[in-house]
Design an enzyme around this catalytic site. Structure first.
Site, PDB file in Angstrom:
ATOM      1  N   HIS A   1       0.840  -1.208   0.000  1.00  0.00           N
ATOM      2  CA  HIS A   1       0.000   0.000   0.000  1.00  0.00           C
ATOM      3  C   HIS A   1       0.869   1.250   0.000  1.00  0.00           C
ATOM      4  O   HIS A   1       1.977   1.251   0.519  1.00  0.00           O
ATOM      5  CB  HIS A   1      -0.939   0.014   1.211  1.00  0.00           C
ATOM      6  CG  HIS A   1      -0.220  -0.141   2.521  1.00  0.00           C
ATOM      7  ND1 HIS A   1       0.187  -1.365   3.003  1.00  0.00           N
ATOM      8  CD2 HIS A   1       0.179   0.770   3.439  1.00  0.00           C
ATOM      9  CE1 HIS A   1       0.802  -1.195   4.166  1.00  0.00           C
ATOM     10  NE2 HIS A   1       0.819   0.098   4.448  1.00  0.00           N
TER      11      HIS A   1
ATOM     12  N   HIS B   1       1.032   5.285   1.054  1.00  0.00           N
ATOM     13  CA  HIS B   1       0.453   6.327   1.905  1.00  0.00           C
ATOM     14  C   HIS B   1       0.495   7.653   1.150  1.00  0.00           C
ATOM     15  O   HIS B   1       1.546   8.019   0.612  1.00  0.00           O
ATOM     16  CB  HIS B   1       1.293   6.506   3.176  1.00  0.00           C
ATOM     17  CG  HIS B   1       1.294   5.322   4.105  1.00  0.00           C
ATOM     18  ND1 HIS B   1       0.534   5.287   5.247  1.00  0.00           N
ATOM     19  CD2 HIS B   1       1.968   4.141   4.064  1.00  0.00           C
ATOM     20  CE1 HIS B   1       0.749   4.131   5.887  1.00  0.00           C
ATOM     21  NE2 HIS B   1       1.620   3.417   5.191  1.00  0.00           N
TER      22      HIS B   1
HETATM   23  P1  5GP Z   1       2.006   0.344   7.355  1.00  0.00           P
HETATM   24  O1  5GP Z   1       2.675   0.639   8.660  1.00  0.00           O
HETATM   25  O2  5GP Z   1       1.779  -1.146   7.141  1.00  0.00           O
HETATM   26  O3  5GP Z   1       2.660   1.011   6.185  1.00  0.00           O
HETATM   27  O4  5GP Z   1       0.613   1.053   7.449  1.00  0.00           O
HETATM   28  C1  5GP Z   1      -0.589   0.428   7.721  1.00  0.00           C
HETATM   29  C2  5GP Z   1      -1.620   1.546   7.873  1.00  0.00           C
HETATM   30  O5  5GP Z   1      -2.894   0.962   7.861  1.00  0.00           O
HETATM   31  C3  5GP Z   1      -1.487   2.310   9.194  1.00  0.00           C
HETATM   32  O6  5GP Z   1      -1.237   3.682   8.900  1.00  0.00           O
HETATM   33  C4  5GP Z   1      -2.824   2.079   9.886  1.00  0.00           C
HETATM   34  O7  5GP Z   1      -3.300   3.219  10.555  1.00  0.00           O
HETATM   35  C5  5GP Z   1      -3.732   1.653   8.755  1.00  0.00           C
HETATM   36  N1  5GP Z   1      -4.766   0.714   9.140  1.00  0.00           N
HETATM   37  C6  5GP Z   1      -4.594  -0.425   9.853  1.00  0.00           C
HETATM   38  N2  5GP Z   1      -5.769  -1.067  10.009  1.00  0.00           N
HETATM   39  C7  5GP Z   1      -6.704  -0.316   9.368  1.00  0.00           C
HETATM   40  C8  5GP Z   1      -8.123  -0.461   9.191  1.00  0.00           C
HETATM   41  O8  5GP Z   1      -8.759  -1.406   9.636  1.00  0.00           O
HETATM   42  N3  5GP Z   1      -8.739   0.505   8.468  1.00  0.00           N
HETATM   43  C9  5GP Z   1      -8.070   1.572   7.947  1.00  0.00           C
HETATM   44  N4  5GP Z   1      -8.791   2.462   7.263  1.00  0.00           N
HETATM   45  N5  5GP Z   1      -6.742   1.742   8.108  1.00  0.00           N
HETATM   46  C10 5GP Z   1      -6.068   0.812   8.812  1.00  0.00           C
END
Ligand code: 5GP
Ligand code: ZN
Length: 138
Positions: free
Chosen positions: A100, A102
């Site tokens: 993903h 951001h």
């Molecule tokens: P990572 O650290 O893997 O790059 O980011 C994962 C992101 O997913 C985090 O910023 C977190 O806030 C978001 N996230 C995790 N679980 C959920 C969810 O159930 N719904 C949404 N909308 N965002 C989520």
């Protein structure tokens, strides 16, 4: 689709999300814990774990999605800047193992410091590392 994957379940509509974009193979929704309000996540609909599994032919659709969603996030939040980020693997802070991107809206003087930078020991160290990376590219 992976039943254990929260983002697969969001894409499938099994877990609710604040959806903002759904085109072809790409989906986007608001991050539940935003760095700044309007922080969005752009994901391939299919489950790929990191950047390295993403198929090259998704590149065009992804680029269009990042530009479309990024522009809309800026417009809707009144942001004057935008950060694009991607965490790959645990060591880089990847918590959800579904690739993903951001998109974080930024405002002048919002005080957010995404990372701290350091210096190389000397030019030689930097040149050698560049050489090692060029060799790794092959
Ligand atoms: P990572 O650290 O893997 O790059 O980011 C994962 C992101 O997913 C985090 O910023 C977190 O806030 C978001 N996230 C995790 N679980 C959920 C969810 O159930 N719904 C949404 N909308 N965002 C989520
Ligand atoms: Zn997934």
């Amino acid at each position: 689709m992976s039943q254990d994957c929260i983002f697969c379940r969001i894409v499938a509509g099994e877990i609710p999300s604040a959806k903002i974009y759904d085109h072809g193979g790409v989906f986007a929704f608001l991050d539940i814990a935003p760095v700044n309000k309007g922080h969005a996540l752009v994901v391939p609909k299919k489950h790929y774990e990191t950047l390295f599994e993403l198929p090259e032919d998704l590149g065009r659709e992804l680029t269009i999605a990042l530009k479309t969603v990024g522009r809309a996030v800026m417009r809707a939040t009144g942001a004057t800047g935008l950060n694009l980020g991607m965490n790959n693997f645990e060591a880089a802070g990847q918590l959800v193992n579904h690739a993903h991107f951001h998109l974080i809206p930024r405002h002048q003087g919002d005080g957010l410091n995404l990372w701290t930078q350091h210096a190389y020991e000397n030019d030689e160290e930097m040149r050698k590392l560049a050489q090692a990376i060029r060799s790794a590219i092959g």
